[in-house]
Scaffold this active site. Structure first.
Site, PDB file in Angstrom:
ATOM      1  CG  ASP A   1      -1.705  -1.299   1.361  1.00 44.75           C
ATOM      2  OD1 ASP A   1      -2.243  -1.759   0.350  1.00 44.75           O
ATOM      3  OD2 ASP A   1      -1.696  -1.866   2.463  1.00 44.75           O
TER       4      ASP A   1
ATOM      5  CE  LYS B   1       3.032  -2.590  -4.565  1.00 46.98           C
ATOM      6  NZ  LYS B   1       2.640  -2.450  -3.177  1.00 46.98           N
TER       7      LYS B   1
ATOM      8  N   GLY C   1      -4.214  -4.523  -3.990  1.00 50.46           N
ATOM      9  CA  GLY C   1      -5.141  -3.440  -4.293  1.00 50.46           C
ATOM     10  C   GLY C   1      -4.371  -2.213  -4.722  1.00 50.46           C
ATOM     11  CG  HIS C   2      -1.997  -1.924  -7.444  1.00 53.74           C
ATOM     12  ND1 HIS C   2      -1.570  -2.826  -8.380  1.00 53.74           N
ATOM     13  CD2 HIS C   2      -1.254  -2.137  -6.354  1.00 53.74           C
ATOM     14  CE1 HIS C   2      -0.593  -3.561  -7.865  1.00 53.74           C
ATOM     15  NE2 HIS C   2      -0.390  -3.158  -6.645  1.00 53.74           N
TER      16      HIS C   2
ATOM     17  CD  GLN D   1       0.519  -9.231  -2.398  1.00 54.52           C
ATOM     18  OE1 GLN D   1       1.235  -9.876  -3.136  1.00 54.52           O
ATOM     19  NE2 GLN D   1      -0.740  -9.009  -2.678  1.00 54.52           N
TER      20      GLN D   1
HETATM   21  P1  IMP Z   1      -2.767 -12.995   2.159  1.00 55.80           P
HETATM   22  O1  IMP Z   1      -1.866 -12.472   1.094  1.00 55.80           O
HETATM   23  O2  IMP Z   1      -4.229 -12.717   1.915  1.00 55.80           O
HETATM   24  O3  IMP Z   1      -2.497 -14.422   2.498  1.00 55.80           O
HETATM   25  O4  IMP Z   1      -2.438 -12.173   3.520  1.00 55.80           O
HETATM   26  C1  IMP Z   1      -1.191 -12.295   4.180  1.00 55.80           C
HETATM   27  C2  IMP Z   1      -0.722 -10.936   4.705  1.00 55.80           C
HETATM   28  O5  IMP Z   1      -0.399 -10.095   3.601  1.00 55.80           O
HETATM   29  C3  IMP Z   1      -1.765 -10.195   5.533  1.00 55.80           C
HETATM   30  O6  IMP Z   1      -1.098  -9.455   6.544  1.00 55.80           O
HETATM   31  C4  IMP Z   1      -2.373  -9.230   4.523  1.00 55.80           C
HETATM   32  O7  IMP Z   1      -2.937  -8.099   5.139  1.00 55.80           O
HETATM   33  C5  IMP Z   1      -1.130  -8.874   3.707  1.00 55.80           C
HETATM   34  N1  IMP Z   1      -1.450  -8.412   2.349  1.00 55.80           N
HETATM   35  C6  IMP Z   1      -1.798  -9.150   1.285  1.00 55.80           C
HETATM   36  N2  IMP Z   1      -1.983  -8.361   0.203  1.00 55.80           N
HETATM   37  C7  IMP Z   1      -1.729  -7.106   0.588  1.00 55.80           C
HETATM   38  C8  IMP Z   1      -1.717  -5.837  -0.098  1.00 55.80           C
HETATM   39  O8  IMP Z   1      -1.978  -5.706  -1.303  1.00 55.80           O
HETATM   40  N3  IMP Z   1      -1.402  -4.751   0.669  1.00 55.80           N
HETATM   41  C9  IMP Z   1      -1.065  -4.867   1.986  1.00 55.80           C
HETATM   42  N4  IMP Z   1      -1.060  -6.017   2.650  1.00 55.80           N
HETATM   43  C10 IMP Z   1      -1.384  -7.135   1.962  1.00 55.80           C
END
Ligand code: IMP
Length: 431
Positions: free
Chosen positions: A15, A18, A42-43, A224
């Site tokens: 977040d 990017k 999420g972008h 991420q």
């Molecule tokens: P998962 O990717 O849904 O398995 O989540 C694992 C961890 O990655 C959690 O702490 C989520 O909040 C974090 N996470 C996954 N995708 C994002 C993103 O796009 N932005 C921020 N955190 C993310």
């Protein structure tokens, strides 16, 4: 080293902004390629006041660039087609002519979402996942039972693979007293999506090879961030894919010597969603101020993000393990009203002072931040697009951060619009 290509990565916990940078940098690229994650990302991109929220699609599509989704990405078909419909409604056409998905990319199935939710319930310390099935889909990939896009071309093989996958997960669901999942609705849905999904699929690796040989440039769009990398993040509070620059190569089938410069994106403070260590977290009014001023709520899940001061120890680790060649510092304007700004320059861990610690080590759980303090500029920087127009105190902060991280800051952003951008140097020229 190929100096046409550029990898853009989150340098913190995601977040960092990017998407809008990728959108902006896509202007100089021919192809934008996603290489990791799935619809957990999420972008948000704001163009002329219009807000585009992307999750699975490469951000460059909004700019009219060709998009690629590499083998390192996991694809949930419903999310994929729903996002395409949303983009079409906003006037961005997405077709097999401008988007190719690696035929070897693995699918996220409805059972993965159920398993993700059930895993979170059964964990003593929940991870705080996005509950979208991403982790279980990657588990199936390394467990060698995933369904890949190319499997959709053969209904018999697809059914056999689905039997194996369901047998694995249903045994676990049943063992914990949860309801099991039936095959037929999943199979029917996959067969319904198969022709259209297959029409988007192709050998991304050779397509990118040809494009590069023809002199085209590729922008690799990370999802991420480094601190959520399955190896280098704060394990187990991480996502399930590789988020480093090296993952751009393995997640698309491009050689590491061709991926070019690496731009890390960091806010000038820090945020994280989900659980896990966050030494500079501000669990007070200041944290709430950063949250509301920076609109720190998840694009996908709406979850409020935890907020804190910029952490140079964390950032230096991200820079080193990813080979970042410059940093884009985002959301400077969020600090505009602050009288005092802090930056963490070292940790104290069991009486020892250190400025280089790996977040993959449990030692970080006991880290106490040591701060350097800066007086704030207390005036607006929003929309400023030249470094010289910034208040002196903001310039001093940027220069000090650059000294501390030991690589150049190439870009600073001062607002949500793509024009709210200060370019100090071309990130592609930083090697
Ligand atoms: P998962 O990717 O849904 O398995 O989540 C694992 C961890 O990655 C959690 O702490 C989520 O909040 C974090 N996470 C996954 N995708 C994002 C993103 O796009 N932005 C921020 N955190 C993310």
């Amino acid at each position: 080293m190929n100096n046409l290509n550029l990898v853009v990565l989150g340098a913190q916990w995601g977040d960092e902004g990017k998407g809008r940078l990728v959108d902006w940098l896509a202007g100089q690229a021919d192809i934008v390629a996603r290489f990791n994650g799935g619809h957990n990302a999420g972008h948000t991109i704001v163009i002329d006041g219009k807000s585009y929220k992307l999750s699975l699609l490469p951000s460059g599509l909004v700019r009219g660039k060709k998009g690629v989704i590499g083998n390192g990405v996991v694809i949930e078909p419903n999310a994929f087609f729903a996002e395409i419909s949303r983009m079409r409604e906003m006037g961005v056409d997405v077709t097999p002519d401008n988007l190719t998905i690696a035929e070897t990319a693995c699918l996220v199935l409805p059972i993965h979402k159920i398993v993700d939710q059930e895993q979170e319930k059964r964990r003593k310390n929940a991870i705080g996942t996005t509950l979208r099935g991403i982790g279980p889909a990657y588990e199936d990939k390394v467990g060698r039972r995933a369904i890949r896009i190319c499997d959709l071309a053969s209904p018999k093989l697809l059914e056999e693979k689905l039997d194996m996958l369901l047998a694995h997960h249903n045994a676990w669901l049943k063992g914990g007293g949860a309801e099991t999942v039936e095959k037929q609705p999943i199979l029917d849905e996959l067969l319904k999506f198969a022709p259209e999904l297959l029409s988007y699929s192709g050998p991304v690796w050779s397509m990118l090879d040809k494009a590069m040989n023809d002199g085209e440039s590729i922008l690799f769009e990370g999802s991420q961030a480094v601190m959520l990398d399955v190896d280098w993040g704060s394990y187990p509070y991480v996502t399930s894919s590789g988020t480093l620059a090296a993952s751009a190569a393995s997640g698309t089938g491009v050689g590491v010597n061709r991926i070019g410069s690496v731009l890390g994106v960091s806010k000038c403070y820090a945020t994280r969603v989900g659980e896990g260590p966050f030494p500079t977290e501000l669990a007070d009014e200041l944290g709430q101020f950063l949250q509301s001023e920076g609109k720190e709520f998840g694009v996908n899940t709406g979850r409020p993000r935890r907020c804190g001061w910029l952490d140079i120890v964390q950032l230096k680790q991200a820079i080193k393990v990813s080979g970042m060649s410059s940093i884009a510092l985002t959301k400077l304007d969020v600090l505009d009203q602050l009288k005092l700004i802090k930056v963490c320059v070292a940790y104290e861990i069991s009486g020892r002072i250190s400025d280089l610690e790996a977040f993959s080590s449990p030692k970080v759980n006991n880290a106490k931040p040591i701060y350097e303090e800066f007086s704030g500029w207390e005036c607006t920087t929003q929309g400023i697009s030249s470094f010289f127009d910034l208040p002196e105190k903001a310039k001093q902060l940027i220069k000090r951060i650059e000294d501390l991280i030991e690589i150049p800051i190439s870009i600073v952003t001062t607002g949500p619009d793509r024009l709210d951008t200060i370019v100090l140097r071309d990130p592609k020229s930083c090697m």
